[in-house]
Design a protein around this motif. Sequence first.
Motif, PDB file in Angstrom:
ATOM      1  N   GLN A   6      53.664  -4.605 -30.776  1.00 39.92           N
ATOM      2  CA  GLN A   6      54.068  -3.611 -29.800  1.00 39.92           C
ATOM      3  C   GLN A   6      54.594  -2.370 -30.507  1.00 39.92           C
ATOM      4  N   ALA A   7      54.151  -1.221 -30.038  1.00 40.55           N
ATOM      5  CA  ALA A   7      54.653   0.033 -30.595  1.00 40.55           C
ATOM      6  C   ALA A   7      56.103   0.187 -30.187  1.00 40.55           C
ATOM      7  N   ASN A   8      56.891   0.758 -31.093  1.00 40.24           N
ATOM      8  CA  ASN A   8      58.273   0.976 -30.703  1.00 40.24           C
ATOM      9  C   ASN A   8      58.315   2.075 -29.653  1.00 40.24           C
ATOM     10  N   SER A   9      59.428   2.184 -28.988  1.00 39.87           N
ATOM     11  CA  SER A   9      59.565   3.078 -27.849  1.00 39.87           C
ATOM     12  C   SER A   9      59.281   4.535 -28.212  1.00 39.87           C
ATOM     13  N   GLU A  11      57.513   5.685 -30.740  1.00 38.94           N
ATOM     14  CA  GLU A  11      56.096   5.851 -31.073  1.00 38.94           C
ATOM     15  C   GLU A  11      55.260   5.884 -29.803  1.00 38.94           C
ATOM     16  N   GLN A  12      55.562   5.009 -28.849  1.00 39.85           N
ATOM     17  CA  GLN A  12      54.815   4.990 -27.599  1.00 39.85           C
ATOM     18  C   GLN A  12      55.011   6.293 -26.834  1.00 39.85           C
ATOM     19  N   GLN A  13      56.208   6.840 -26.875  1.00 40.58           N
ATOM     20  CA  GLN A  13      56.445   8.129 -26.216  1.00 40.58           C
ATOM     21  C   GLN A  13      55.598   9.221 -26.866  1.00 40.58           C
ATOM     22  N   VAL A  15      52.730   8.743 -28.465  1.00 42.23           N
ATOM     23  CA  VAL A  15      51.346   8.471 -28.072  1.00 42.23           C
ATOM     24  C   VAL A  15      51.100   8.987 -26.655  1.00 42.23           C
ATOM     25  N   ASP A  16      52.015   8.712 -25.740  1.00 40.80           N
ATOM     26  CA  ASP A  16      51.876   9.172 -24.359  1.00 40.80           C
ATOM     27  C   ASP A  16      51.834  10.700 -24.297  1.00 40.80           C
ATOM     28  N   GLN A  45      47.619   4.213 -33.107  1.00 40.87           N
ATOM     29  CA  GLN A  45      47.239   2.997 -32.387  1.00 40.87           C
ATOM     30  C   GLN A  45      45.717   2.840 -32.460  1.00 40.87           C
ATOM     31  N   ASN A  48      43.692   1.721 -29.256  1.00 40.85           N
ATOM     32  CA  ASN A  48      44.013   2.328 -27.969  1.00 40.85           C
ATOM     33  C   ASN A  48      42.700   2.542 -27.211  1.00 40.85           C
TER      34      ASN A  48
END
Length: 190
Positions: A6-9, A11-13, A15-16, A45, A48
Motif C-alpha cells: 500500500q502506498a503511504n498516505s 504518496e497516494q495524495q 498520485v491523486d 505506482q 496503476n
Amino acid sequence: MAEEPQANSSEQQRVDQFMRMASALHEDGKLEHAEATYRRILFMQPNNAEALYLLGEISMRKGRHEDAIRLINKAIACGGHEPVFFFSLACAYHGAGRLKEAVEYYHKIIERDSRAVEARNNLGCVLQTQEDLAGAEREYRAALQIDAEFSPAHYNLGRLLDDRGEVDEAILHYRRALVRAPDHQDCLNR
C-alpha cells in the motif's frame, strides 16, 4: 500473485494530484504533457491500472497501436476490469490491423453487454474489412435495433448496401446518419 504494498498516505495524495493534473491535460488535448504525467504516476505506482489505461489511450491516438495494446493489457492485468478498457483494447487491435483479436474482444464486450451499440458497430466494420458482409450487416442492424438513431451504424450499413448495389436503401441510411451528424463528410461525399 503478491499484492503491491500500500502506498503511504502522502504518496497516494501525490498520485491523486498527478492523476487530476494528467486528466486535465489529457482533456485539454495536451497529450505530450499528459503522457509525461501518467509516466510519472507509473514511476511511483507501476501497476496503476488507470494511468496504464489512459497512457494506452494516448498511444492509440498517436497511432502507436502496439504500445496501446501492451499498456491496456497491463492495465487489465493490474485489475482494470471496466468495460471501457476492453473496448479500447479491441479498438487498439483493430487499429493495429490485428483483426482476429479485435473480433475476439468485440465479441467479449457483446457477451457482457448485448446492448453495446458501439462494439456492435465496430465489430461490423472489422467483419466488413474481412469481407464477411453478412456478419457486418447483422452487426450494423443489431446496433440500430438497440439505438435507431446511432449515425455511425446508419452510415456503415449505407456504405455496405451501396457497395452491394442496393442504392435506395443505402440512401435511406445515409439520410438517417445525416440527421444526427449533418457535417458527416464521408456520408455527404457518397
